[in-house]
Design an enzyme around this catalytic site. Structure first.
Site, PDB file in Angstrom:
ATOM      1  N   TYR A  20      21.243 -11.402  21.971  1.00 36.59           N
ATOM      2  CA  TYR A  20      20.565 -11.290  22.936  1.00 36.59           C
ATOM      3  C   TYR A  20      21.762 -11.470  24.323  1.00 36.59           C
ATOM      4  O   TYR A  20      22.779 -10.879  24.266  1.00 36.59           O
ATOM      5  CB  TYR A  20      19.505 -12.489  22.720  1.00 36.59           C
ATOM      6  CG  TYR A  20      17.953 -13.113  23.586  1.00 36.59           C
ATOM      7  CD1 TYR A  20      17.360 -10.927  23.120  1.00 36.59           C
ATOM      8  CD2 TYR A  20      17.954 -13.927  24.298  1.00 36.59           C
ATOM      9  CE1 TYR A  20      15.850 -11.437  23.402  1.00 36.59           C
ATOM     10  CE2 TYR A  20      16.347 -12.674  24.841  1.00 36.59           C
ATOM     11  CZ  TYR A  20      15.515 -11.682  24.214  1.00 36.59           C
ATOM     12  OH  TYR A  20      14.624 -11.903  24.931  1.00 36.59           O
ATOM     13  N   GLY A  74      -8.781  14.853  -4.798  1.00 40.50           N
ATOM     14  CA  GLY A  74      -9.318  14.033  -3.796  1.00 40.50           C
ATOM     15  C   GLY A  74      -7.417  13.798  -3.224  1.00 40.50           C
ATOM     16  O   GLY A  74      -6.647  15.239  -3.509  1.00 40.50           O
ATOM     17  N   ALA A  75      -6.935  13.398  -2.504  1.00 37.39           N
ATOM     18  CA  ALA A  75      -5.377  13.503  -2.047  1.00 37.39           C
ATOM     19  C   ALA A  75      -4.686  13.490  -2.990  1.00 37.39           C
ATOM     20  O   ALA A  75      -3.745  14.728  -3.267  1.00 37.39           O
ATOM     21  CB  ALA A  75      -5.451  12.096  -1.559  1.00 37.39           C
ATOM     22  N   ALA A  76      -4.557  12.755  -4.125  1.00 37.75           N
ATOM     23  CA  ALA A  76      -3.956  13.087  -4.979  1.00 37.75           C
ATOM     24  C   ALA A  76      -4.222  13.726  -5.907  1.00 37.75           C
ATOM     25  O   ALA A  76      -2.903  15.095  -5.617  1.00 37.75           O
ATOM     26  CB  ALA A  76      -3.757  11.476  -6.188  1.00 37.75           C
ATOM     27  N   ASN A 122       3.040   5.175  -9.126  1.00 44.69           N
ATOM     28  CA  ASN A 122       4.247   5.412  -7.689  1.00 44.69           C
ATOM     29  C   ASN A 122       5.386   4.807  -6.751  1.00 44.69           C
ATOM     30  O   ASN A 122       6.197   5.367  -6.571  1.00 44.69           O
ATOM     31  CB  ASN A 122       2.588   5.029  -6.362  1.00 44.69           C
ATOM     32  CG  ASN A 122       1.902   6.873  -6.428  1.00 44.69           C
ATOM     33  OD1 ASN A 122       1.570   6.291  -7.550  1.00 44.69           O
ATOM     34  ND2 ASN A 122       1.137   7.430  -5.320  1.00 44.69           N
ATOM     35  N   GLU A 156      -0.916   5.869   3.476  1.00 44.16           N
ATOM     36  CA  GLU A 156      -1.797   5.628   2.257  1.00 44.16           C
ATOM     37  C   GLU A 156      -3.265   5.176   2.841  1.00 44.16           C
ATOM     38  O   GLU A 156      -3.282   5.323   3.943  1.00 44.16           O
ATOM     39  CB  GLU A 156      -1.057   3.472   2.468  1.00 44.16           C
ATOM     40  CG  GLU A 156      -1.281   2.921   1.497  1.00 44.16           C
ATOM     41  CD  GLU A 156      -0.305   3.088   0.237  1.00 44.16           C
ATOM     42  OE1 GLU A 156       1.132   3.780   0.389  1.00 44.16           O
ATOM     43  OE2 GLU A 156      -0.571   3.311  -0.893  1.00 44.16           O
ATOM     44  N   ASP A 157      -3.812   5.093   1.571  1.00 42.33           N
ATOM     45  CA  ASP A 157      -4.873   4.810   1.303  1.00 42.33           C
ATOM     46  C   ASP A 157      -5.566   5.759   2.284  1.00 42.33           C
ATOM     47  O   ASP A 157      -6.737   4.742   3.040  1.00 42.33           O
ATOM     48  CB  ASP A 157      -5.016   3.748   1.682  1.00 42.33           C
ATOM     49  CG  ASP A 157      -4.647   2.806  -0.043  1.00 42.33           C
ATOM     50  OD1 ASP A 157      -4.323   3.771  -1.011  1.00 42.33           O
ATOM     51  OD2 ASP A 157      -4.993   1.607  -0.351  1.00 42.33           O
ATOM     52  N   ASN A 174      -7.797   3.770 -11.830  1.00 40.37           N
ATOM     53  CA  ASN A 174      -7.775   2.644 -11.044  1.00 40.37           C
ATOM     54  C   ASN A 174      -9.190   1.660 -11.330  1.00 40.37           C
ATOM     55  O   ASN A 174     -10.125   1.706 -10.417  1.00 40.37           O
ATOM     56  CB  ASN A 174      -6.448   2.380 -10.603  1.00 40.37           C
ATOM     57  CG  ASN A 174      -5.611   2.068 -11.178  1.00 40.37           C
ATOM     58  OD1 ASN A 174      -5.355   1.534 -12.333  1.00 40.37           O
ATOM     59  ND2 ASN A 174      -4.477   2.907 -10.158  1.00 40.37           N
ATOM     60  N   LYS A 206       2.592  -2.999  -0.392  1.00 46.65           N
ATOM     61  CA  LYS A 206       2.687  -1.587  -0.343  1.00 46.65           C
ATOM     62  C   LYS A 206       4.751  -2.088  -0.237  1.00 46.65           C
ATOM     63  O   LYS A 206       5.577  -1.595  -0.710  1.00 46.65           O
ATOM     64  CB  LYS A 206       2.664  -0.870   0.159  1.00 46.65           C
ATOM     65  CG  LYS A 206       3.029   0.381  -0.123  1.00 46.65           C
ATOM     66  CD  LYS A 206       2.533   1.053  -1.531  1.00 46.65           C
ATOM     67  CE  LYS A 206       3.273   2.955  -1.411  1.00 46.65           C
ATOM     68  NZ  LYS A 206       2.341   3.811  -2.098  1.00 46.65           N
ATOM     69  N   ASP A 243      -0.054   8.648  -1.562  1.00 45.44           N
ATOM     70  CA  ASP A 243      -1.367   8.669  -2.751  1.00 45.44           C
ATOM     71  C   ASP A 243      -0.999  10.587  -3.122  1.00 45.44           C
ATOM     72  O   ASP A 243      -1.559  10.968  -4.592  1.00 45.44           O
ATOM     73  CB  ASP A 243      -2.579   8.430  -1.455  1.00 45.44           C
ATOM     74  CG  ASP A 243      -2.372   7.442  -1.384  1.00 45.44           C
ATOM     75  OD1 ASP A 243      -2.389   6.050  -2.179  1.00 45.44           O
ATOM     76  OD2 ASP A 243      -2.697   7.057  -0.138  1.00 45.44           O
TER      77      ASP A 243
END
Lengths: 392, 392
Positions: B36, B193-195, B327, B133-134, B296, B91, B159
């Site tokens: 510092y 969807g995304a996947a 993943n 994510e998600d 899932n 994650k 995803d």
């Protein structure tokens, strides 16, 4: 020792100072099933049902964001968010070491007030508190105010309030040692940025007669007649510098520069620049004056000179002299206390409680011992305990 | 075992799963002076002179933000940022455990695309990479695209691309085992969807004839004649479902629901919902079909049923069956690779390299062993090494 060179070596050897680790094991399939899918859906659903449970099942309640825009980093000025990173990481590890608090550096790629406020509001769900850091005045005042209004977690600008708390702590013991009372003490404050403003306000709240405070920026003392003051200084011009019977014959408010206004003062508080104060300025103060010369890394006047000129008590921001006024005495315990007690707003009562806890941590104050050592790990817990008692 | 209840206990006993710790000691005055003030001004000045040095002196280069708006958390849907925290922390610890990467959860208090993009841009200086994510489709596509365009650090929506990489890895070995070629294979993908979208695109890039892919959402197969498709599905309607000679006599593109389009398919890839697939649907597929039922926590069809109906190879997302398409086989190694190599954009070449590295990590593929175990720590390093070689 060349601190800068050694520090560069330390930082490059470790590629920074923080890491994020797991508090739970992830070695087996079972570990993975509990810490992540499918088990993790359990706590997610609980929090969805009752959002306050986020404090129970996640790290939020012990996590503080150290947020900067890099506009006023140390004494280095507006070096930007990326160059400010080492300071923010340093702050984070102090949070952990002294307060047991997890802290994370958020260095913002914007210096616009609206954008800073919006960004911090948007990332707030991850955090239990916000520590604003090294954001320049007067922008810091508005940013802090708006965030306090809009967030349900404590927001604290350490350069303001952390400094104010530790200065007040030191002053409590220094006034005691020199047999002065807050109600009558005459104070000059050099530097009217984040720290100077917050120190002024907290001292007034604590009982200092606002008229007995003289504030000095690079253009001289702040008084009602000065033009082009920003709104914060303008407000202060109306309440400070009004009790002008310091025995110097001024009929009304004082004008002039630092040398002129230090005449007759009991206390000098410097949060400004290296070397602004001379021995003769110290000699012009009241008998047994108190000198807090806290410019970093070079103080407004070196302690030996101040003492030679008659200062009864001298404090600086440096670790190599006695009486180091260091924010690390304040913020870890303040956040520990409010996080544990679930306090959402860090108000003046909390700041004063923290200052008194730091001051009374010193059982027997002495001119070279008005505040605890910055390395004393007991201070934060004493501060936190005092704050938690407020809640009961 | 009741995973949900056990997980709730684990989370509450630890108050979350991550902590932020120091990589350097802070016990002595010297430690404090180097980590510092005053020493820290050294690395700050260096970075100010040369901004790239932030990778040398701070944690940025090994730090990834795990960013969510809580709009599509696991199979739980739009539960919001706070309830999504346990997943994001999970994650983060996987990043550390498998990739040696520090990761921090950023849960956003907004679900507006513009605000998400702006917020992530503003906090980017603290991070070496962004893992989205998600975030629900189709919003996730625009958010990712805009962030990739505006940031100089890698941005990766796990995803989408993490799933696509691991699916491709599994498929490489599954096709080999059943003596099929990517150029000719007929694939049904349930869930757009995304996947589903990312899997489709990566498979096409890898050599699958786009006309041989049939995509099915909750309203049936995607084809040129369908109305009210979002722009992403609209684009896909023009390149998929055009090679309609699957021996079923359809003159043009296929229409109907999942049961109809699975007839004659070689591969079923499910990123949709529990129980959508029956044994008779499996029996209607080509001989020795490949079934990746990855919903899932409950798959589209349970492995025992799929096998009974004739599936040659079955994979799921679950750790309690063979062939777990997880993943965690992808993202830790992908980020480890790009961070170490200084790669700023995670393009298709990198994704394919990762998939091939995961596939070839299995020396002798077998129907119950088409991908490595999710707990195998060697996978991430193999992926990272393969990516780093691209740079040379």
């Amino acid at each position: 020792m060349d601190y800068y060179r050694e520090s560069i070596k330390l930082h490059s050897a470790n590629r920074g100072k923080i890491e994020v680790i797991s508090k739970v094991p992830i070695k087996t399939k079972k570990d993975l099933s509990l810490a992540y899918t499918p088990g993790v859906a359990g706590p997610c659903r609980e929090i969805h049902k009752n959002p306050e449970d986020v404090y129970k099942y996640t790290s939020k309640g012990n996590m503080v964001a150290v947020v900067t825009d890099g506009s006023a980093v140390l004494g280095l000025g507006n070096i930007g968010p990326v160059a400010g990173m080492p300071v923010m990481e340093g702050k984070c590890i102090l949070f952990k070491e002294f307060g047991g608090i997890d802290a994370f550096p958020i260095c913002l790629a914007t210096q616009k007030i609206d954008e800073i406020v919006e960004t911090v509001k948007h990332i707030a769900p991850s955090f239990g508190g916000i520590n604003l850091e090294d954001i320049s005045a007067p922008r810091c005042f508005e940013i802090e105010k708006r965030l306090i209004q809009s967030l349900d977690i404590p927001v604290f600008h350490d350069d303001q309030h952390g400094t104010a708390v530790v200065v007040l702590a030191g002053l409590i013991n220094a006034l005691k040692l020199t047999h002065r009372k807050f109600e009558k003490v005459k104070i000059v404050i050099s530097g009217v940025g984040a720290a100077g403003v917050a120190v002024t306000k907290l001292l007034i709240t604590y009982g200092v007669n606002s008229g007995n405070i003289l504030l000095c920026d690079s253009k001289g003392v702040i008084h009602k007649g000065r033009e082009n003051l920003n709104s914060v200084k303008e407000d202060l011009a109306h309440i400070t510098n009004t009790a002008c019977h310091w025995g110097t014959g001024y009929p009304n408010c004082r004008t002039g520069g630092l040398a002129e206004i230090m005449k007759g003062a009991d206390v000098f508080i410097g949060v400004s620049k290296a070397g602004l104060v001379t021995e003769s300025m110290i000699r012009s103060m009241a008998r047994n004056p108190i000198v807090f010369a806290m410019a970093n890394p070079e103080p407004e006047i070196m302690p030996d000179k101040a003492k030679k000129a008659g200062a009864a008590i001298v404090a600086t921001g440096r670790s190599d002299f006695p009486n180091q006024i260091n924010n690390v005495l304040g913020f870890p315990g303040i956040f520990r206390g409010v996080l544990d007690a679930g306090i959402k707003i860090i108000d003046d009562k909390i700041k004063i409680t923290a200052a008194e806890a730091i001051a009374s941590y010193i059982k027997k104050p002495a001119p070279e011992k008005i505040v605890p050592s910055a390395l004393d790990k007991g201070v934060a817990m004493a501060v936190a305990d005092a704050i938690k008692k407020l809640k009961n």
